[in-house]
Design a protein around this motif. Structure first.
Motif, mmCIF file in Angstrom:
data_model
loop_
_atom_site.group_PDB
_atom_site.id
_atom_site.type_symbol
_atom_site.label_atom_id
_atom_site.label_comp_id
_atom_site.label_asym_id
_atom_site.label_seq_id
_atom_site.Cartn_x
_atom_site.Cartn_y
_atom_site.Cartn_z
ATOM 1 N N LYS A 29 -9.340 -2.811 -3.835
ATOM 2 C CA LYS A 29 -9.195 -1.393 -3.488
ATOM 3 C C LYS A 29 -7.866 -1.149 -2.774
ATOM 4 N N GLU A 30 -7.490 -2.063 -1.905
ATOM 5 C CA GLU A 30 -6.193 -1.942 -1.222
ATOM 6 C C GLU A 30 -5.054 -2.001 -2.233
ATOM 7 N N ALA A 31 -5.171 -2.953 -3.178
ATOM 8 C CA ALA A 31 -4.102 -3.138 -4.158
ATOM 9 C C ALA A 31 -3.935 -1.918 -5.054
ATOM 10 N N GLN A 51 -14.717 -9.039 0.740
ATOM 11 C CA GLN A 51 -13.274 -9.182 0.948
ATOM 12 C C GLN A 51 -12.508 -8.943 -0.347
ATOM 13 N N TYR A 102 -12.533 -5.166 -1.324
ATOM 14 C CA TYR A 102 -11.577 -4.351 -0.567
ATOM 15 C C TYR A 102 -10.133 -4.781 -0.797
ATOM 16 N N SER A 103 -9.917 -6.018 -1.175
ATOM 17 C CA SER A 103 -8.559 -6.433 -1.563
ATOM 18 C C SER A 103 -8.124 -5.686 -2.816
ATOM 19 N N GLU A 134 -4.769 1.270 -4.019
ATOM 20 C CA GLU A 134 -4.692 2.449 -3.152
ATOM 21 C C GLU A 134 -5.985 3.262 -3.146
ATOM 22 N N TYR A 135 -7.102 2.566 -3.275
ATOM 23 C CA TYR A 135 -8.432 3.191 -3.215
ATOM 24 C C TYR A 135 -8.611 4.275 -4.278
#
Length: 501
Positions: A298-300, A292, A295-296, A302-303
């Motif tokens: 990565k989301e923050a 989690q 991926y948090s 923009e990958y």
């Protein structure tokens, strides 16, 4: 005095015939060992404060000083050695936990020194790096399982975000606060000039160093010091620190006296407040929780940034790495028990964890056996001392190596192992303005560039002698290694044969 008195570990030997009482030693010693006696007209020394940093020896204009190990020891006893007795006296007098810095000094096996490198001669001739191309570049991040081509036969390149390095070495995590502004600046400048990366550690990123973002790895540790959106976007990669080789299983602690000025602002905590990182991340208690956070982040971002997970080398490290490789992380950093630190409980530093050589080989083999080796890159750290250590690490399965102590030595560190005191005479592990100015970033960065340039030349020469022309061809190539003086079990874990086989 009495039972609590411990004879000084070092003696200051002053040649009175050479000493001109210039008082340079007095001005240069942050530990206040030296002083001038107007009555006697001579220099005196309080040896109880000496940490053998060699600053006075280096700067004495007449070479009148030397520091010697004290011959005054307790009665010889193999089981109850001098250090053990002194540590018991200290704890009996204070009731406190013993703290130490830098890496484990105990005489555990150094497996790098028991591994030899093969060379090519006839059937597979060596390569001359002066006349033939040698590729030392590496790319860290998730790799595809196979090569893909479109209908026209062109390569389809859909790589996830990668870190590109000109050579397989990076400067490991050392936080702003544990080391000085000038030390961080030296690392950032050298990494940029070399085309490699340096790691902020868990202390955030000073605003002056955002310019070095393309060569910066930003760290997210349990204390979340200095973590915000701009910080995450500034770096080339993000590292989640789960563990550290010098102190597996515990958190971090930067004393309040080092939380001053820009350190306080960068870490986003009040001045004078101890910066304590909890042992666990309080939102991570499973691989699913780690996933989690991966991926948090990565989301923050923009990958666009690869995510590293740093763990300490412990007995079940291969199993842990297997889970991390499935968590969405792009890179696993493994830190062995000889890794350095600004401060760690002595008992943990000297007794917890396992050597990086065994951990690295076990992780690489486990990921290969499970068919997921390409899911992640592996970075090895924890007492990488030379170009040959780098080569051996890559042959054992690493994609690249982290160095920290070697980098500090290049900056002038003398391994006096008192970083936690904040009195670093060489301007590295301190926040005192009068001491930090002793490290010139122009000179420091140039010395780091020289060190890495020398290592890169040596890497090319050695792998050329192996008949290999790229780091990628060396990775995991354990056939090029042989062991000397190792047990069958050690050879089995390392995945190498004994010399002569």
């Amino acid at each position: 005095m009495g039972v609590e008195y411990i004879y000084p570990e070092f003696e200051v030997i002053r040649n009175e015939n050479r000493c001109i009482t210039c008082r340079v030693c007095e001005r240069q010693c942050a530990n206040e060992v030296h002083s001038y006696s107007p009555e006697l007209g001579i220099m005196l020394a309080d040896e109880t404060k000496c940490v053998d940093c060699q600053r006075c020896v280096s700067l004495c204009p007449t070479h009148a000083l030397k520091i010697a190990k004290s011959p005054c020891t307790y009665r010889e006893n193999t089981n109850w050695q001098n250090d053990t007795i002194k540590e018991i006296y200290k704890q009996a007098n204070s009731g406190g936990v013993l703290l130490s810095s830098m890496g484990n000094p105990k005489p555990f096996p150094v497996y790098w020194d028991k591994i030899l490198i093969n060379a090519s001669q006839v059937t597979n001739p060596p390569i001359d790096p002066l006349r033939e191309p040698m590729e030392t570049r590496v790319f860290l991040g998730k790799k595809p399982e196979k090569i893909e081509r479109d209908k026209k036969g062109n390569l389809v390149c859909k790589l996830p975000p990668q870190i590109e390095l000109s050579m397989p070495v990076m400067f490991s995590a050392m936080s702003y606060g544990s080391i000085s502004y000038n030390a961080h600046w030296s690392l950032a400048r050298a990494a940029t000039e070399l085309g490699i990366a340096y790691n902020t550690g868990e202390g955030g990123l000073h605003e002056d160093f955002y310019a070095y973002g393309p060569n910066t790895i930003v760290q997210v540790a349990s204390g979340r010091f200095g973590v915000h959106e701009d910080y995450l976007m500034a770096g080339a990669a993000i590292e989640i620190k789960m563990g550290q080789g010098a102190k597996p299983g515990i958190g971090g602690h930067l004393p309040g006296e080092k939380i001053v000025g820009d350190v306080s602002r960068t870490r986003m905590i009040p001045e004078g407040t101890d910066a304590i990182s909890p042992a666990p991340h309080h939102d991570i208690y499973s691989i699913e929780d780690l996933r989690q956070l991966v991926y948090s982040l990565k989301e923050a971002t923009e990958y666009k940034k690869p995510v590293i997970v740093k763990i300490a080398a412990v007995h079940n490290v291969a199993l842990i790495a297997s889970g991390i490789a499935r968590s969405g992380a792009d890179i696993i950093a493994i830190d062995g028990f000889r890794g350095g630190t600004g401060a760690a409980p002595t008992r943990i530093r000297d007794n917890v964890g396992i050597p990086i050589e065994l951990a690295l080989a076990a992780v690489d083999q486990r990921l290969r056996d499970e068919g997921i080796r390409n899911n992640v890159s592996i970075v090895a750290g924890g007492s990488i001392r030379s170009a040959t250590d780098v080569i051996k690490a890559i042959a054992l399965g690493a994609d690249a190596c982290y160095i920290a102590t070697a980098a500090l030595l290049a900056l002038g560190c003398h391994l006096c192992r008192t970083c936690q005191s904040g009195k670093c005479n060489w301007g590295i592990a301190t926040q005192r303005p009068d001491l930090t100015k002793r490290l010139n970033p122009d000179i420091g960065s140039a010395r780091l560039v020289n060190l890495m340039t020398a290592w890169q030349h040596e890497i090319k020469e050695i792998i050329g002698g192996m008949g290999i022309n790229s780091i990628e061809a060396l990775k995991g190539n354990r056939l090029m290694l042989r062991g000397v003086g190792l047990t069958e079990k050690e050879l089995e874990i390392l995945g190498i044969s004994h010399a002569g086989e």
